[in-house]
Write a protein that holds these residues in place. Structure first.
Motif, PDB file in Angstrom:
ATOM      1  N   GLN A  60       0.974  -1.328   0.012  1.00 32.95           N
ATOM      2  CA  GLN A  60      -0.075   0.064  -0.118  1.00 32.95           C
ATOM      3  C   GLN A  60       0.801   1.164   0.066  1.00 32.95           C
ATOM      4  N   VAL A 105       2.254   1.807  -3.474  1.00 30.46           N
ATOM      5  CA  VAL A 105       1.072   2.136  -4.529  1.00 30.46           C
ATOM      6  C   VAL A 105       0.773   3.782  -4.080  1.00 30.46           C
ATOM      7  N   LEU A 156       0.070  -7.915  -3.374  1.00 31.73           N
ATOM      8  CA  LEU A 156      -0.487  -6.825  -4.117  1.00 31.73           C
ATOM      9  C   LEU A 156      -1.782  -7.410  -4.521  1.00 31.73           C
ATOM     10  N   GLU A 183      -4.128  -2.729  -6.436  1.00 27.54           N
ATOM     11  CA  GLU A 183      -2.659  -2.040  -6.149  1.00 27.54           C
ATOM     12  C   GLU A 183      -1.904  -2.363  -7.681  1.00 27.54           C
ATOM     13  N   THR A 229      -3.019   0.144 -10.222  1.00 28.34           N
ATOM     14  CA  THR A 229      -2.552   1.329  -9.735  1.00 28.34           C
ATOM     15  C   THR A 229      -1.392   1.714 -10.061  1.00 28.34           C
TER      16      THR A 229
END
Length: 138
Positions: free
Chosen positions: A8, A11, A44, A48, A51
């Protein structure tokens, strides 16, 4: 520069760089380097992965290994049905590949269309191959 971050955070970092219109290559390549770590890849999710692809496209970073790795992960997610795949995810995949002049993997599109729309992919025939026209005069 060695940076430890989770999926996270990676990303969020890339997404932030796209919003700032800033190409901090040292950070981008730290994320790309993390994509070589199987444990990191498995953390992931679909969102994610798409992105990250979108962010690389937006930053005009053509890193074929990253695109291939993320595309394979996305295919696993779409085929496995572990996550709902959205039209937005497919649009991000198409856009990001086009942005850096890479051909998007047809297999992802076929898997998504089959799963979500019930469409059966058309297998390519020799006549569909553009290479037969190489050097031909009409």
């Amino acid at each position: 520069l060695v940076v430890e971050f989770n999926a996270q955070e990676a990303v969020s970092c890339l997404w932030s760089l796209t919003k700032l219109k800033h190409d901090a290559y040292d950070v981008v390549f730290q994320v790309i380097r993390k994509l070589q770590n199987d444990q990191f890849i498995q953390t992931l999710g679909l969102k994610e992965a798409t992105t990250i692809l979108y962010s690389l496209g937006k930053l005009d970073i053509r890193e074929e290994y990253a695109f291939e790795t993320l595309s394979n992960l996305i295919l696993q997610k779409v085929e496995g049905g572990s996550e709902a795949s959205s039209p937005t995810a497919i649009a991000q995949i198409l856009w990001s590949h086009r942005q850096v002049h890479l051909k998007p993997p047809q297999v992802i599109l076929d898997a998504w269309a089959s799963k979500n729309l019930g469409l059966v992919p058309i297998s390519s025939s020799p006549m569909d191959d553009d290479s037969i026209f190489d050097g031909a005069t009409i």
